[in-house]
Design a protein around this motif. Structure first.
Motif: not given
Length: 113
Positions: A74-97
């Motif tokens: 949980k700590h590792l995932v939270d730390r990675v999520r907090s460092s993600m840029t909006p571009e990273d989040l958009a790319r993650r959503d594209e991959i999930r979809n």
């Protein structure tokens, strides 16, 4: 030469060297401070410390309990999520979809794929 002050007292000879030494100490302290700050900022951008597979391996070896594993994940995932840029989040959503749509097609035998 009664009453005249000698032009070369020990203090007047020592003062420039003391000032130079103090300047070197101050500049060195500032340099060390900047290097420490730079090193701390570069640590956060690189390897976090443990990957999820490292944590799972430690759990498999008995070095971590299930609770410790879950907390560390949980700590590792939270730390990675907090460092993600909006571009990273958009790319993650594209991959999930893309994964969802491909798994839906493979699960549905009536689809053309």
């Amino acid at each position: 030469m009664i009453g005249s002050i000698p032009s070369s007292t020990p203090l007047s000879q020592l003062l420039p060297w003391l000032l130079l030494l103090m300047g070197i100490v101050v500049v060195g302290g500032v340099a060390i401070s900047l290097i420490r700050r730079w090193m701390k900022s570069s640590e956060g951008s690189g390897q976090i410390g443990f990957s999820l597979s490292d944590l799972r391996q430690m759990h498999a070896e008995g070095r971590l309990s299930r609770e410790e594993l879950e907390k560390a994940e949980k700590h590792l995932v939270d730390r990675v999520r907090s460092s993600m840029t909006p571009e990273d989040l958009a790319r993650r959503d594209e991959i999930r979809n893309a994964r969802r749509s491909s798994s839906t097609r493979s699960d549905n035998p009536t689809s053309g794929g």
